[in-house]
Design an enzyme around this catalytic site. Structure first.
Site, mmCIF file in Angstrom:
data_model
loop_
_atom_site.group_PDB
_atom_site.id
_atom_site.type_symbol
_atom_site.label_atom_id
_atom_site.label_comp_id
_atom_site.label_asym_id
_atom_site.label_seq_id
_atom_site.Cartn_x
_atom_site.Cartn_y
_atom_site.Cartn_z
ATOM 1 N N LEU A 1 0.857 -1.178 0.000
ATOM 2 C CA LEU A 1 0.000 0.000 0.000
ATOM 3 C C LEU A 1 0.892 1.226 0.000
ATOM 4 O O LEU A 1 2.008 1.201 0.525
ATOM 5 C CB LEU A 1 -0.908 0.030 1.237
ATOM 6 N N ASP A 2 0.372 2.321 -0.560
ATOM 7 C CA ASP A 2 1.116 3.576 -0.513
ATOM 8 C C ASP A 2 1.336 4.008 0.938
ATOM 9 O O ASP A 2 0.586 3.618 1.838
ATOM 10 C CB ASP A 2 0.350 4.677 -1.246
ATOM 11 N N GLN A 3 2.324 4.861 1.135
ATOM 12 C CA GLN A 3 2.694 5.305 2.473
ATOM 13 C C GLN A 3 1.501 5.857 3.258
ATOM 14 O O GLN A 3 1.351 5.574 4.450
ATOM 15 C CB GLN A 3 3.782 6.376 2.389
#
Length: 307
Positions: free
Chosen positions: A141-143
């Site tokens: 997942l993105d940050q």
């Protein structure tokens, strides 16, 4: 669902009727679709037994016998363990599902130096329980995106789950708050995604990009605030896929300033709410819901368990 039990370092499977006449080689290469190198490792290191004895990998199995696989040996972790109080959604001897917090990377850019990522925290968690494992991340997942992330605790589970992800047999459902009111209540965005040559990390819809397919459905809208709440599920897993596709649709995610969202909250309003998959070793159907974390009040009227 297979009948299984763990005994020390060994995983026992009672050979089911549907495996009758199937060889161990075929179980690894056709049923589990394990890589040749990993299959060779289990064969040459004598990590597979039947009823406690070494076997010919090319002889057919008999239903009711016990297939034993050495899966739970200690391994050298490939990342630096890092303490963080992670939120466990599901765990057994083979897999770990974590509710990822915001503002945290999934994995380190430099495994020898970076440590404050989710996979480092997962490694610390396992070590604290006496499980010395090289934990394997299945997807990311993105940050600044929260929610469900799947990890494998050993190489065979990791290989099976990697293949399942490739074949789109792992379903990930997200919720997003976007600007504007949707004209279509549900639909599919089938637009290839590639790098934006004018920005080092940004992606964009591009005819020369990789295939990217996102399905969406409206959950509710707020006409006063001109916001829509939707669920999205993926057939592909491109970097920033949902963010790029929704922006391209004309409905950027709230807080996602990189793709046109307004900074009315501290991060993009995107949450991986549900993960559905078959257990890699037992074939049990698993569904994991992730409660909203990180004080994201914009989703306060959305019930993730109804997604």
């Amino acid at each position: 669902m297979l009948k299984t039990v763990r005994k020390g370092e060994w995983f026992h499977i009672i050979v089911p009727k549907e495996w009758e006449g199937t060889t161990v080689e075929e179980i690894f290469r056709q049923v589990w679709e394990a890589p040749k190198k990993l299959t060779h490792h289990f064969r040459t290191e004598n990590k597979v037994l039947v009823n406690g004895s070494r076997i010919n990998w090319n002889l057919p199995l008999t239903p009711g016998t016990t297939l034993q696989i050495q899966l739970f040996e200690d391994e050298d972790p490939q990342v630096i363990p890092y303490y963080y109080d992670i939120d466990i959604l599901f765990e057994d001897d083979h897999v770990l599902v974590i509710n990822k917090p915001p503002f945290m990377n999934t994995h380190p850019n430099n495994p020898l130096k970076d440590s404050n990522t989710l996979i480092n925290a997962a490694a610390f968690y396992l070590q604290s329980k006496g499980e010395i494992r090289n934990i394997r991340q299945i997807h990311r997942l993105d940050q600044n995106t929260t929610g469900t992330i799947l990890f494998a605790k050993h190489a065979l589970a990791g290989a099976i789950l990697d293949k399942m992800l490739e074949k789109r047999d792992i379903k990930r459902t997200y919720i997003a708050a976007v600007h504007g009111l949707l004209r279509q209540k549900k639909g599919t965005i089938n637009k290839p995604i590639g790098r934006d040559r004018h920005h080092p990390t940004k992606r964009r819809v591009s005819p020369t990009g990789q295939e990217a397919i996102t399905h969406y459905q409206l959950l509710k809208d707020d006409k006063n605030k001109q916001l829509s709440y939707m669920k999205c599920w993926l057939e592909t897993g491109r970097t920033h896929q949902i963010r790029v596709h929704l922006s391209h649709l004309g409905h950027p995610i709230v807080g996602d300033t990189l793709y046109g969202g307004q900074p009315v909250i501290l991060r993009q309003a995107l949450h991986a709410a549900k993960l559905e998959f078959s257990h890699p070793m037992t074939k049990e159907k698993l569904v994991c819901h992730a409660p909203i974390i990180g004080q994201l009040d914009i989703f306060k009227n959305i019930d993730v368990y109804s997604i």
